[in-house]
Design an enzyme around this catalytic site. Structure first.
Site, PDB file in Angstrom:
ATOM      1  N   LYS A 103      37.332  73.384  30.086  1.00 45.35           N
ATOM      2  CA  LYS A 103      37.397  72.057  29.438  1.00 45.35           C
ATOM      3  C   LYS A 103      38.531  71.244  30.057  1.00 45.35           C
ATOM      4  CE  LYS A 103      41.419  72.720  27.110  1.00 45.35           C
ATOM      5  NZ  LYS A 103      42.648  72.081  27.490  1.00 45.35           N
TER       6      LYS A 103
ATOM      7  N   ASP B 169      42.205  76.856  21.073  1.00 43.47           N
ATOM      8  CA  ASP B 169      41.118  76.211  21.819  1.00 43.47           C
ATOM      9  C   ASP B 169      39.815  77.007  21.769  1.00 43.47           C
ATOM     10  OD1 ASP B 169      42.832  74.212  22.578  1.00 43.47           O
ATOM     11  OD2 ASP B 169      43.167  74.978  24.601  1.00 43.47           O
TER      12      ASP B 169
HETATM   13  O1  C5P Z   1      46.730  78.940  19.852  1.00 45.82           O
HETATM   14  P1  C5P Z   1      47.162  79.423  21.177  1.00 45.82           P
HETATM   15  O2  C5P Z   1      47.560  80.871  21.166  1.00 45.82           O
HETATM   16  O3  C5P Z   1      46.217  79.126  22.294  1.00 45.82           O
HETATM   17  O4  C5P Z   1      48.462  78.606  21.520  1.00 45.82           O
HETATM   18  C1  C5P Z   1      49.355  79.003  22.525  1.00 45.82           C
HETATM   19  C2  C5P Z   1      50.705  78.416  22.209  1.00 45.82           C
HETATM   20  O5  C5P Z   1      50.675  77.000  22.423  1.00 45.82           O
HETATM   21  C3  C5P Z   1      51.174  78.605  20.789  1.00 45.82           C
HETATM   22  O6  C5P Z   1      51.817  79.835  20.634  1.00 45.82           O
HETATM   23  C4  C5P Z   1      52.122  77.449  20.617  1.00 45.82           C
HETATM   24  O7  C5P Z   1      53.361  77.726  21.215  1.00 45.82           O
HETATM   25  C5  C5P Z   1      51.459  76.354  21.450  1.00 45.82           C
HETATM   26  N1  C5P Z   1      50.605  75.485  20.612  1.00 45.82           N
HETATM   27  C6  C5P Z   1      51.202  74.614  19.742  1.00 45.82           C
HETATM   28  N2  C5P Z   1      50.429  73.798  18.968  1.00 45.82           N
HETATM   29  C7  C5P Z   1      49.083  73.829  19.066  1.00 45.82           C
HETATM   30  C8  C5P Z   1      48.459  74.726  19.957  1.00 45.82           C
HETATM   31  C9  C5P Z   1      49.255  75.530  20.734  1.00 45.82           C
HETATM   32  O8  C5P Z   1      52.428  74.567  19.640  1.00 45.82           O
HETATM   33  N3  C5P Z   1      48.356  73.019  18.301  1.00 45.82           N
END
Ligand code: C5P
Length: 309
Positions: free
Chosen positions: A13, A140
């Site tokens: 994406k 995501d």
């Molecule tokens: O959710 P995911 O594990 O993919 O996110 C990776 C990191 O990106 C999270 O640990 C966080 O530090 C950051 N993040 C965030 N806010 C979001 C999505 C991701 O701070 N909405």
């Protein structure tokens, strides 16, 4: 007897809009985004067995294929939930999406694993249950399940799909030497803009509505000059000269409708009216991209996420 093997396409994406509304008490950032699937994809071949073990194999030897890999985590999440000790699988990943690039490569692989194993292991999870499992694995992942064009709110998991004119295409560029950590970029963003209070909460509804009215759904966002926005770009551009350079190069391409960084970077893209115009622009500019050692992909928008092929 159900089939023992399944092949899945897992598209990447880009973010057409990434707006950070504030930092939440759970440590995540409250976002208002538009995400768009593109026709650059990983491929997973999943073979079911009753060994009780999930094994991952990958053509890219740089990728860790152990317990920490999001594909193995996705499979184990389902296994642990269904408490069937015999559930096992061999998963072969053909990695085409660059790693650490802001293109949701890991998230789409996780989404493909959930969809594939739901089918192969006969789990009968419905779409809402798949999205819930996706949200546990990463912000995501829920988007990647159905993909296409969607507004993504909350930490990214609150989804509102919409129909987009799908002829648009992109030139996507990435410096192969650079990969960025998403948590580090978000952390740097929060410190730089000091967004650690709750004042954004009262704005959430209004900001979502503003984005919905921004023209993305009418497909006129490009022609009417509505700005593509990525808040994280300010941070990445200031520390990563190759991103700054990529954006500057893309801005000069004939017929580009807009250009931006994707996600937390470092991939950058320019959008074109259709694939032919994108290819022509690539032909005109490949030398400069090559001189600067960029990896380049020319591909279309896609109107779906993971699919069984
Ligand atoms: O959710 P995911 O594990 O993919 O996110 C990776 C990191 O990106 C999270 O640990 C966080 O530090 C950051 N993040 C965030 N806010 C979001 C999505 C991701 O701070 N909405």
């Amino acid at each position: 007897m159900n089939s023992k093997m399944i092949n899945i396409k897992a598209p990447a994406k880009i973010n057409l809009h990434l707006e950070v509304l504030g930092k939440r008490r759970d440590g995540y950032h409250e976002l208002a985004m538009v995400m768009q699937s593109i026709d650059l994809a990983d491929y997973l071949e999943i073979e079911r067995n009753d060994s009780g073990v999930v094994k991952l194999f990958c053509n890219n030897k740089d990728l860790d294929t152990g317990e920490d890999n999001i594909i193995v985590r996705a499979a184990n999440l389902l296994k642990n939930n269904f408490k069937d000790r015999l559930l096992g699988a061999d998963i072969f990943l053909k990695k085409n999406i660059p790693i650490g690039a802001g293109l949701a490569g890991g998230s789409t692989d996780a989404a493909a694993t959930l969809v594939g194993l739901n089918n192969l292991w006969n789990l009968n999870l419905n779409s809402s249950e798949l999205h819930t499992f996706g949200g546990i694995l990463g912000s995501d992942v829920p988007f990647c399940i159905n993909g296409g064009s969607q507004y993504c709110f909350g930490r990214g998991e609150i989804l509102e799909p919409f129909i987009s004119k799908s002829d648009y295409a992109i030139i996507l560029v990435k410096n192969p030497e650079v990969s960025l950590s998403t948590p580090r970029i978000y952390k740097k963003y929060s410190s730089a803009f000091n967004i650690c209070d709750d004042s954004f909460i009262s704005q959430i509804k209004y900001k979502r509505e503003l984005l919905r009215n921004n023209g993305f759904e009418r497909n006129d966002f490009l022609r009417n000059g509505i700005k593509i926005r990525n808040d994280l770009q300010k941070i990445v551009e200031s520390e990563c000269s190759s991103v700054k350079n990529a954006l500057s190069i893309l801005s000069e391409f004939n017929n580009n409708l807009c250009y931006s960084m994707s996600g937390s970077g470092p991939s950058c893209y320019a959008v074109f009216e259709n694939l032919d115009l994108a290819k022509t622009s690539y032909d005109e500019n490949y030398k400069i991209l090559k001189e600067d050692n960029f990896e380049v992909w020319v591909c279309s928008f896609l109107n779906k996420g993971v699919s069984i092929i």
